[in-house]
Enzyme design. Structure first.
Site, PDB file in Angstrom:
ATOM      1  N   CYS A   1      -3.380  -3.476  13.355  1.00 38.73           N
ATOM      2  CA  CYS A   1      -2.873  -4.087  12.130  1.00 38.73           C
ATOM      3  C   CYS A   1      -2.048  -3.048  11.378  1.00 38.73           C
ATOM      4  O   CYS A   1      -2.573  -1.992  11.008  1.00 38.73           O
ATOM      5  CB  CYS A   1      -4.063  -4.539  11.287  1.00 38.73           C
ATOM      6  SG  CYS A   1      -3.607  -5.142   9.652  1.00 38.73           S
TER       7      CYS A   1
ATOM      8  N   CYS B   1       4.350  -6.414  11.985  1.00 36.62           N
ATOM      9  CA  CYS B   1       3.046  -7.041  11.760  1.00 36.62           C
ATOM     10  C   CYS B   1       2.617  -7.562  13.120  1.00 36.62           C
ATOM     11  O   CYS B   1       3.418  -8.190  13.825  1.00 36.62           O
ATOM     12  CB  CYS B   1       3.185  -8.190  10.759  1.00 36.62           C
ATOM     13  SG  CYS B   1       1.715  -9.239  10.644  1.00 36.62           S
TER      14      CYS B   1
HETATM   15  N1  DGL Z   1      -1.719  -8.334  11.493  1.00 36.31           N
HETATM   16  C1  DGL Z   1      -1.550  -7.637  10.269  1.00 36.31           C
HETATM   17  C2  DGL Z   1      -0.470  -6.555  10.384  1.00 36.31           C
HETATM   18  O1  DGL Z   1      -0.122  -6.093  11.454  1.00 36.31           O
HETATM   19  C3  DGL Z   1      -1.349  -8.364   8.964  1.00 36.31           C
HETATM   20  C4  DGL Z   1      -1.699  -9.759   8.685  1.00 36.31           C
HETATM   21  C5  DGL Z   1      -2.315  -9.936   7.301  1.00 36.31           C
HETATM   22  O2  DGL Z   1      -1.596 -10.016   6.290  1.00 36.31           O
HETATM   23  O3  DGL Z   1      -3.537  -9.981   7.259  1.00 36.31           O
HETATM   24  O4  DGL Z   1       0.035  -6.094   9.395  1.00 36.31           O
END
Ligand code: DGL
Length: 271
Positions: free
Chosen positions: A80, A194
């Site tokens: 993430c 993301c």
């Molecule tokens: N998957 C997460 C990232 O790579 C973010 C998603 C969220 O806002 O929770 O930033």
């Protein structure tokens, strides 16, 4: 490696707020078939993109710490960008296994861009981080970087993965400011900053056919291989079951179970 049983696996914990980390897991598995994954997603606090750095630090450090105590992985991947750009040093301070973070692929994007104009698509949190600004300063100082921070795209990817339907109109509406850029202002490379976005990359590509979209998945796959190869034979274990875990309450459990099974997880349990 000497003394390692055939078929032995290395357990790696993957962590995200939602389904995004599954895109990283898929890329990591491709080059590390002996990885047996645990996937923990913080469904209860999704989305991370609008949470404060202090909240994320607290939440992510304690969840990863608890998961490592319980599951005993050989390494952990914070799959993430929103979390990694804040919590990496704190998680590394707390737990003793190698921790791999996922951050926007600014460096390869700057190298690839001919026009020296790149876009960064990410959550509101990621685009506003000092960490992200440092990456840009370090690797893309010769580029114009257009940041598009939005909480919308991660939610669209979430629902696509669990229901199979994708809201193309909402994606188009969200990326319109980029689509409308012309000539020298228009990026030729866009960073999917993301981990949810690879799941809507096909739609983005249709909307902006002249832009090359890149993410960090393959680089993380190589990094995991490098990190695991530095660990000793004791990091290998007998194969068990790859498991996925969620926090809080989960809507449409059956759809989510089907989704994680599609990625090779045997079961989905409450953490
Ligand atoms: N998957 C997460 C990232 O790579 C973010 C998603 C969220 O806002 O929770 O930033």
């Amino acid at each position: 490696m000497e003394g390692v049983q055939t078929g032995a696996v290395r357990r790696v914990l993957f962590f995200d707020s939602g389904v995004g980390g599954l895109s990283v897991y898929r890329d990591v598995k491709e080059v590390n078939p002996d990885v047996e994954g645990f996937y923990l997603f913080d469904n209860e606090c999704f989305p991370y993109g609008t949470k404060s750095p202090a909240f994320l630090e607290n939440r992510v450090v304690s969840l990863i710490d608890a998961a490592c105590r319980r599951l005993r992985p050989a390494a952990a991947v914070i799959a993430c960008n929103t979390a990694s750009t804040v919590v990496l040093p704190f998680v590394r301070e707390r737990i003793s296994i190698p921790v791999i973070g996922v951050v926007p692929a600014i460096k390869p994007a700057a190298r690839l861009s001919q026009k020296k104009v790149i876009a960064l698509l990410a959550t509101p949190g990621t685009v506003s981080r000092p960490y992200t600004d440092e990456l840009i300063k370090k690797y893309a100082s010769d580029c114009k970087v257009i940041k598009l921070g939005t909480p919308v795209l991660a939610s669209i990817a979430e629902s696509r993965l669990s229901t199979g339907t994708v809201d193309r109109k909402a994606i188009e509406q969200t990326v319109k400011p980029l689509m409308e850029l012309k000539g020298g202002d228009r990026p030729d490379v866009a960073v999917l900053g993301c981990t949810h976005y690879p799941f809507i990359a096909d739609v983005l590509q249709q909307l902006m056919p002249d832009v090359r979209f890149i993410d960090s998945g393959n680089a993380i796959g190589r990094r995991v291989r490098q990190v695991l190869s530095a660990l000793g034979p004791e990091s290998f274990e007998k194969p068990g079951q790859p498991l996925a875990f969620y926090t809080g309450n989960l809507d449409s459990y059956a759809d989510r179970l089907k989704m994680v099974r599609n990625f090779g997880f045997a079961d989905l349990q409450q953490f």
